[in-house]
Scaffold this motif. Structure first.
Motif, PDB file in Angstrom:
ATOM      1  N   GLU B 213       6.727   4.369   0.738  1.00  0.00           N
ATOM      2  CA  GLU B 213       6.604   3.949  -0.650  1.00  0.00           C
ATOM      3  C   GLU B 213       7.164   2.538  -0.832  1.00  0.00           C
ATOM      4  O   GLU B 213       6.592   1.712  -1.539  1.00  0.00           O
ATOM      5  N   GLY B 216       4.878  -0.228  -0.036  1.00  0.00           N
ATOM      6  CA  GLY B 216       3.703  -0.359  -0.880  1.00  0.00           C
ATOM      7  C   GLY B 216       2.620   0.672  -0.689  1.00  0.00           C
ATOM      8  O   GLY B 216       1.496   0.462  -1.134  1.00  0.00           O
ATOM      9  N   VAL B 217       2.947   1.793  -0.034  1.00  0.00           N
ATOM     10  CA  VAL B 217       1.944   2.852   0.076  1.00  0.00           C
ATOM     11  C   VAL B 217       2.005   3.694  -1.193  1.00  0.00           C
ATOM     12  O   VAL B 217       3.086   4.168  -1.570  1.00  0.00           O
ATOM     13  N   ASN B 218       0.875   3.870  -1.838  1.00  0.00           N
ATOM     14  CA  ASN B 218       0.839   4.706  -3.037  1.00  0.00           C
ATOM     15  C   ASN B 218       0.818   6.167  -2.602  1.00  0.00           C
ATOM     16  O   ASN B 218      -0.202   6.694  -2.201  1.00  0.00           O
ATOM     17  N   LEU B 219       1.994   6.812  -2.674  1.00  0.00           N
ATOM     18  CA  LEU B 219       2.124   8.161  -2.128  1.00  0.00           C
ATOM     19  C   LEU B 219       1.120   9.126  -2.732  1.00  0.00           C
ATOM     20  O   LEU B 219       0.426   9.857  -2.031  1.00  0.00           O
ATOM     21  N   ALA B 221      -1.744   8.684  -4.347  1.00  0.00           N
ATOM     22  CA  ALA B 221      -3.146   8.453  -4.007  1.00  0.00           C
ATOM     23  C   ALA B 221      -3.437   8.875  -2.574  1.00  0.00           C
ATOM     24  O   ALA B 221      -4.414   9.574  -2.303  1.00  0.00           O
TER      25      ALA B 221
END
Lengths: 295, 349
Positions: B213, B216-219, B221
């Motif tokens: 997260e 920048g990973v959209n958890l 989605a």
């Protein structure tokens, strides 16, 4: 109204057995962080061993009851030593799967020895029902409820006052700290499996006296999950209350679904619908410890 | 997928990114498929039926491995998602929808259901997620059994053999080609997804969700995508299964199926596409081996057949336990070690 009252009483009795099985689950989870999917199979094996001793070997019930407990302890030590100990520190999916593998093995063992048909325990308690609020209640129900309340009392005192119980709580709280204070956590792990197997066996024997036993008895283990999630995975009080609440709720849902919509067999799934709702609202249950994560 | 020979040097990045970087690998694969393509000519329908079941199991195992092995979201409900796809495809195809559209439709329904049950995964991890997918399994099983007007309830639902442009795939050998095609496509999809941006995100989520997260990973989605894609492929497996067995009942998609898919990816190797294939082969062949054993022992001990059914389950459990204790990384690792051994043969290092 009387219909629902009867449902609640039945729910309390079945729920008290869920509580016992949940107690075993919580004790294992608290001390070892192992999620035991074979809890229901421990119930089943206990019931079958007691059945074999009373019916096939013609031993008096009390003797076979005690022998079953001894057998459960031996089984638990064996399982802990051979299967669980090599997996300490492995990812959670491995630990879950190893208990699923264990449950397959236990189920297979029972079916190979005793087949799949229903076996009936000889009546131990009198059949004449008591009357409570104008409702008939079989003595075995009363005994089931009483026995599980008694066991919960014993274990609460055990965890609160005995040095072994305190050692177990310490292990559950912080394994490394407990170890450095001189607690042998390997024996604590074995002990927690023993307690879990013993209470599960007692649950199985009670259930066998109520409904008879068959190879589907292990399915009961699944009912433990809604109960412990509702109560909180690591809370003894939660296990007790969760079991009772799930027992009552599923009976009422079953009754209501039949009454209002004519839907059969809703009991099997009601507790899981409740489970999903609990997980959405309060994932750590009523009394569970919240896990707080910091980077 | 690292079946590389010694002395392989890349001269371009495109070459290094290739799915099969060496010529040797391509030749091996081509030979393998050539053998698969001609085998219906030589094998009887019993062996073909086992091959078909293995191929369908490969799709299920690969899709579960994408969710559990790659993205780290354990699912005990995969069997039910396969079931949703099977019922979806069967109902569509009984309504007269062409085979491939029905298959995709079944996959889409399964993806939708999978994503709904994947929503709790944002808040839940580990044991809690496992239990919530267990609930999904039992709730869906109940729906299969009690939504009688759609699913036929306990009596089951008959399905016609797939028919494309008037050609009916009604024997084990004919449908084999169809199943092979779909399986290869599904395996390629999963292999490629793992190599792309979402695949990297899945791995990041598996390894540590909070770090993921933070970079920048959209958890939400990506977890939903993992559930969606995985259940879509599971649905495809279910649709194929429905059209292959031509009759589906709720107990085919029970908890046992979910557990055997999990066993496949554990015995094969978590997070490895090749491992899922090995695992699917192993778990599908296991009961057949036991059958073979008991028929050959039938002359000596005729009572054996009575305990064979429970014994299968016991052997399954035993295998699971033994693999977890002694080879937790599964057959994929064994395969790697074997290849490494022969690469250096006769020297040990």
């Amino acid at each position: 109204m009387e219909y629902y009252l009867q449902l609640i009483i039945n729910g309390l009795v079945v729920g008290s057995i869920y509580s016992l099985v949940a107690l075993g689950f919580v004790i294992i989870f608290k001390a070892t962080k192992v999620v035991n999917f074979a809890q229901g199979e421990l119930v089943m094996v206990g019931a079958y061993i007691c059945f074999a001793l009373t019916v096939q070997f013609q031993l008096p019930f009390l003797v076979s009851f005690l022998l079953t407990l001894v057998f459960s302890i031996a089984l638990a030590i064996l399982v802990e030593r051979l299967i669980l100990r090599p997996l300490i520190g492995e990812p959670i999916i491995s630990v879950i799967m190893v208990t699923i593998g264990l449950s397959s093995m236990l189920k297979s063992f029972v079916q190979m020895v005793w087949g799949t048909q229903i076996q009936v325990f000889p009546a131990i308690l009198p059949q004449e029902p008591y009357m409570l609020l104008g409702l008939p209640i079989a003595p075995v129900y009363v005994a089931a409820f009483g026995l599980s309340v008694l066991l919960f009392g014993v274990f609460s005192l055990f965890f609160k006052y005995s040095s072994l119980g305190i050692a177990m709580r310490a292990t559950a709280f912080d394994q490394q700290a407990a170890q450095s204070m001189g607690i042998g956590i390997k024996s604590i792990f074995a002990l927690s499996w023993c307690i879990a197997a013993v209470v599960s066996s007692i649950g199985g024997i009670i259930l066998g006296n109520i409904n008879g036993i068959n190879a589907q008895l292990g399915q009961l283990g699944l009912k433990v999950f809604p109960a412990v999630i509702l109560g909180g995975l690591d809370s003894l009080l939660g296990a007790a209350l969760g079991g009772l609440i799930i027992g009552v709720l599923e009976n009422i849902c079953e009754g209501a679904a039949k009454d209002l919509f004519g839907l059969g067999g809703f009991k099997e799934v009601a507790s899981f619908v409740i489970l999903v709702i609990i997980l959405m609202i309060k994932p750590y249950g009523l009394f569970g410890t919240k896990e707080i994560e910091r980077v | 997928m690292s079946m590389q020979k010694c002395g392989l040097f890349y001269t371009t990045y495109a070459r290094e990114d290739g799915l099969f970087p060496s010529k040797f690998q391509k030749i091996c694969l081509a030979l393998f498929f050539a053998v698969l393509l001609v085998c219906p000519q030589f094998l009887d329908s019993y062996v073909m039926s086992i091959l078909n079941l293995i191929l369908i199991a490969v799709i299920g195992a690969v899709s579960l491995n994408l969710l559990t092995g790659v993205c780290g979201q354990m699912s005990l409900g995969h069997g039910a998602f396969v079931g949703v796809g099977a019922y979806g495809a069967a109902v569509l195809s009984n309504m007269g929808v062409p085979f491939f559209l029905a298959l995709l439709g079944g996959g889409a329904v399964a993806a939708m259901v999978g994503m709904i049950f994947g929503i709790p995964s944002l808040r839940l991890k580990g044991i809690y997620l496992a239990i919530s997918t267990l609930a999904a399994q039992l709730i869906l099983e109940y729906v299969f059994l009690h939504a009688g007007s759609i699913t036929g309830g306990a009596n089951g639902l008959p399905v016609d053999a797939p028919e494309i442009m008037g050609y009916s795939f009604d024997t084990d050998s004919k449908i084999f080609y169809l199943i092979l095609l779909v399986t290869v496509l599904c395996v390629l999809v999963v292999t490629n997804v793992i190599r792309t941006r979402p695949g990297r995100a899945f791995v990041a989520i598996r390894d540590y969700h909070q770090s993921a997260e933070n970079v920048g990973v959209n958890l939400f989605a990506f977890k939903l995508q993992a559930f969606g894609l995985s259940s879509f492929l599971a649905g495809i497996a279910g649709g194929l299964w429905a059209h292959y067995t031509m009759y589906i009942t709720p107990e085919q998609f029970s908890m046992g199926l979910s557990i055997s898919y999990l066993a496949m990816i554990i015995i094969g190797g978590m997070g490895s596409v090749l491992g899922s294939i090995f695992g699917a082969i192993f778990i599908t062949l296991l009961p057949e081996m036991l059958n073979l054993l008991t028929t050959s022992l039938g002359g000596i001990a005729p009572d054996l057949s009575a305990i064979i059914v429970p014994m299968k389950e016991g052997v399954f459990g035993l295998m699971l336990v033994l693999f977890l204790i002694f080879e937790p990384e599964g057959l994929a690792r064994k395969w790697r070690l074997t290849k490494a051994y022969w690469k250096l043969y006769p020297f040990a290092y």
